[in-house]
Design a protein around this motif. Structure first.
Motif, PDB file in Angstrom:
ATOM      1  N   ASN A  52      -2.358  12.884  -2.408  1.00 51.26           N
ATOM      2  CA  ASN A  52      -0.980  12.931  -2.900  1.00 51.26           C
ATOM      3  C   ASN A  52      -0.979  13.539  -4.300  1.00 51.26           C
ATOM      4  O   ASN A  52      -1.530  12.948  -5.233  1.00 51.26           O
ATOM      5  CB  ASN A  52      -0.402  11.514  -2.932  1.00 51.26           C
ATOM      6  CG  ASN A  52       1.065  11.485  -3.288  1.00 51.26           C
ATOM      7  OD1 ASN A  52       1.571  12.389  -3.955  1.00 51.26           O
ATOM      8  ND2 ASN A  52       1.761  10.442  -2.863  1.00 51.26           N
TER       9      ASN A  52
ATOM     10  N   LYS B 278       0.804  -1.215   0.000  1.00 49.84           N
ATOM     11  CA  LYS B 278       0.000   0.000   0.000  1.00 49.84           C
ATOM     12  C   LYS B 278       0.842   1.272   0.000  1.00 49.84           C
ATOM     13  O   LYS B 278       0.302   2.369   0.125  1.00 49.84           O
ATOM     14  CB  LYS B 278      -0.944   0.015   1.193  1.00 49.84           C
ATOM     15  CG  LYS B 278      -1.998  -1.081   1.160  1.00 49.84           C
ATOM     16  CD  LYS B 278      -2.961  -0.966   2.331  1.00 49.84           C
ATOM     17  CE  LYS B 278      -4.040  -2.033   2.261  1.00 49.84           C
ATOM     18  NZ  LYS B 278      -5.014  -1.916   3.378  1.00 49.84           N
TER      19      LYS B 278
ATOM     20  N   ALA C 239       2.297   4.283  -1.310  1.00 49.84           N
ATOM     21  CA  ALA C 239       1.990   5.088  -2.495  1.00 49.84           C
ATOM     22  C   ALA C 239       3.240   5.458  -3.277  1.00 49.84           C
ATOM     23  O   ALA C 239       3.230   5.474  -4.515  1.00 49.84           O
ATOM     24  CB  ALA C 239       1.231   6.345  -2.092  1.00 49.84           C
TER      25      ALA C 239
ATOM     26  N   LYS D 167      -4.591   1.867  -6.603  1.00 52.57           N
ATOM     27  CA  LYS D 167      -4.142   1.520  -5.257  1.00 52.57           C
ATOM     28  C   LYS D 167      -3.482   2.712  -4.577  1.00 52.57           C
ATOM     29  O   LYS D 167      -3.709   2.969  -3.386  1.00 52.57           O
ATOM     30  CB  LYS D 167      -3.161   0.348  -5.327  1.00 52.57           C
ATOM     31  CG  LYS D 167      -3.803  -0.967  -5.748  1.00 52.57           C
ATOM     32  CD  LYS D 167      -2.752  -2.067  -5.866  1.00 52.57           C
ATOM     33  CE  LYS D 167      -3.387  -3.383  -6.295  1.00 52.57           C
ATOM     34  NZ  LYS D 167      -2.377  -4.458  -6.483  1.00 52.57           N
ATOM     35  N   ALA D 168      -2.664   3.462  -5.326  1.00 53.33           N
ATOM     36  CA  ALA D 168      -1.982   4.618  -4.750  1.00 53.33           C
ATOM     37  C   ALA D 168      -2.993   5.675  -4.331  1.00 53.33           C
ATOM     38  O   ALA D 168      -2.856   6.294  -3.263  1.00 53.33           O
ATOM     39  CB  ALA D 168      -0.990   5.195  -5.747  1.00 53.33           C
TER      40      ALA D 168
ATOM     41  N   SER E 287      -4.685   4.630  -1.168  1.00 54.34           N
ATOM     42  CA  SER E 287      -3.775   4.696  -0.029  1.00 54.34           C
ATOM     43  C   SER E 287      -3.491   6.128   0.400  1.00 54.34           C
ATOM     44  O   SER E 287      -3.386   6.415   1.591  1.00 54.34           O
ATOM     45  CB  SER E 287      -2.467   3.988  -0.380  1.00 54.34           C
ATOM     46  OG  SER E 287      -1.520   4.114   0.658  1.00 54.34           O
ATOM     47  N   ASP E 288      -3.368   7.029  -0.565  1.00 53.09           N
ATOM     48  CA  ASP E 288      -2.987   8.424  -0.266  1.00 53.09           C
ATOM     49  C   ASP E 288      -3.759   9.357  -1.205  1.00 53.09           C
ATOM     50  O   ASP E 288      -3.206   9.875  -2.172  1.00 53.09           O
ATOM     51  CB  ASP E 288      -1.478   8.586  -0.451  1.00 53.09           C
ATOM     52  CG  ASP E 288      -0.952   9.909   0.095  1.00 53.09           C
ATOM     53  OD1 ASP E 288      -1.776  10.728   0.560  1.00 53.09           O
ATOM     54  OD2 ASP E 288       0.274  10.120   0.052  1.00 53.09           O
TER      55      ASP E 288
ATOM     56  N   VAL F 177       0.078  11.412  -7.335  1.00 53.55           N
ATOM     57  CA  VAL F 177      -0.875  10.458  -7.899  1.00 53.55           C
ATOM     58  C   VAL F 177      -1.613  11.106  -9.063  1.00 53.55           C
ATOM     59  O   VAL F 177      -1.705  10.543 -10.156  1.00 53.55           O
ATOM     60  CB  VAL F 177      -1.873   9.979  -6.830  1.00 53.55           C
ATOM     61  CG1 VAL F 177      -2.967   9.130  -7.481  1.00 53.55           C
ATOM     62  CG2 VAL F 177      -1.167   9.185  -5.743  1.00 53.55           C
TER      63      VAL F 177
END
Length: 443
Positions: free
Chosen positions: A112, A70, A72, A104-105, A108-109, A115
């Motif tokens: 961000n 997980k 990122a 997924k990134a 998770s965040d 991303v």
């Protein structure tokens, strides 16, 4: 430390017109971003080290993700490596792998900015420019100080025909971070505004700045070679060879060498170079180069075989989710194939990518279909910003000639052919040389 590039506003001077962006494709800096620096030798060991470095980075990221799935940062690192892999292999299946990593990134965040920025690069790689621009703007809203985000925004704006806004974005990028990526964008903007010497200077700065990926440096060297090819085939040839020394068997450099050979009427060498380019990177444009060369030689059977390979390459790219409406429309129109389908693709491209090349593609399709009045209306849209672009001037001249506007036609064609090697530029069909020169001679 690289030298600072003059701000774009000072480069543009009094000109009010612009041209369409890189790109890409054509190459553009769109897929994955441009990175690194240093001059590299042409030895096989250096080349294998550079390739294994990317593969090693991919393997390392995968290993770390197995323990921390997980994370990122690791997810984004692997996706960015995949985007670089697409640049080097044209394997668009890596885009699908990135989709999963970015989902997924983001989970998770979610805040961000990297991303959103990486999602933007992925969208640009698929030619979804409106989506990519929105994602780049989101990244910038999350981190307004990051220079690369301004470059991503400029990339999207220029594809969408927002030229003034693109200039402002690139200006901010180069002010914040003068490096290979920003210098390449400066070079393109300078070329758009007709400042070829300024574009050459910016590309030299990009090459000196370097990158951790030799392919990125070789890209800049090829772009510099294209500028040289306008007036000096020998100088262009040397630059393409330098790109080959930086990145062995680099397909865009091989294509450049093939076009130089074509310009010298050395069709055997042109075929050899184009074949090597296609073998290394099976892009439709390289198959098209081969087909055109065989066509000039009168070898229609081999030309048809290459057109078939170009069709397959387009299909493969589309299967990876890439929007090839513009590129396929240009390809079909240039060869007079399925003009009705090309018209539909051209019209869709003009909506999705309302830049001067899209209007030009639609105009040329209408010309080939005999609809000269509507063709001129669209070429006039392209000329509003594309008065320095040889292919647009060529098309404008041919359209005007069909409408009996001989003085305008002669002016456009003379300007288009001001360089002996105009047909070596991007978007120019190798077969256009003969038709254009015959029309100008008649006028």
């Amino acid at each position: 430390m690289s030298h600072y590039s003059p701000p774009l506003q000072r480069i543009i001077r009094a000109s009010k017109k612009a041209r369409y962006v890189v790109l890409v494709t054509g190459g553009l800096l769109i897929v994955g971003g441009l990175l690194i620096v240093t001059h590299r030798s042409s030895s096989d060991s250096q080349q294998s080290q550079s390739i294994s470095a990317l593969d090693k980075s991919i393997a390392t990221a995968k290993n770390k993700l197995s323990a921390n799935p997980k994370n990122a940062t690791l997810l984004l690192t692997l996706c960015q490596d995949y985007l670089q892999k697409v640049r080097e292999t044209a394997d668009t299946s890596y885009y699908v792998k990135c989709d999963d990593l970015l989902q997924k990134a983001g989970s998770s965040d979610p805040n961000n900015p990297n991303v959103s920025a990486t999602q933007s690069s992925l969208a640009y790689g698929r030619h979804n420019f409106a989506v990519g621009l929105a994602l780049a703007q989101k990244a910038l809203s999350l981190n307004p100080t990051h220079a690369a985000y301004y470059g991503l925004i400029g990339d999207g704006r220029i594809e969408l025909g927002q030229y003034t806004e693109a200039v402002n974005s690139f200006q901010t990028m180069v002010d914040k971070r003068p490096d290979l990526s920003s210098y390449n964008r400066v070079a393109y903007i300078r070329e758009i505004y007709g400042d070829v010497s300024g574009a050459e200077s910016a590309l030299n700065n990009a090459i000196s700045s370097g990158s951790s990926f030799p392919e990125n440096v070789a890209y800049s060297q090829v772009e510099l070679g294209k500028l040289y090819a306008r007036t000096d085939l020998g100088r262009a040839e040397q630059m393409y060879k330098q790109a080959m020394a930086t990145y062995k068997n680099y397909p865009p450099a091989l294509e450049g060498l093939g076009k130089v050979a074509f310009g010298r009427n050395d069709y055997a060498k042109a075929v050899s170079d184009f074949e090597q380019a296609f073998a290394a990177l099976p892009l439709a444009q390289y198959a098209n180069d081969l087909a055109d060369t065989y066509g000039v030689q009168g070898n229609s059977n081999k030309a048809l075989q290459q057109y078939y390979l170009a069709d397959l390459a387009f299909d493969k790219s589309s299967s990876g989710g890439v929007n090839n409406d513009f590129e396929k429309a240009v390809y079909l129109t240039n060869h007079g194939r399925d003009l009705q389908k090309a018209n539909a693709l051209s019209r869709k491209a003009a909506v999705d990518r309302p830049n001067i090349f899209s209007y030009d593609a639609l105009a040329w399709n209408l010309y080939k279909a005999g609809n000269y009045t509507e063709a001129q209306a669209n070429i006039n849209h392209a000329l509003e910003l594309g008065s320095n672009e040889p292919v647009i001037l060529f098309h404008a001249g041919m359209i005007a000639a069909k409408l009996g506007q001989n003085d305008e036609a002669k002016t456009y064609l003379q300007k288009a052919f001001a360089s002996d090697h105009y047909y070596l530029e991007s978007h120019f069909s190798l077969l256009d040389k003969r038709a254009g020169e015959q029309t100008l001679k008649r006028l």
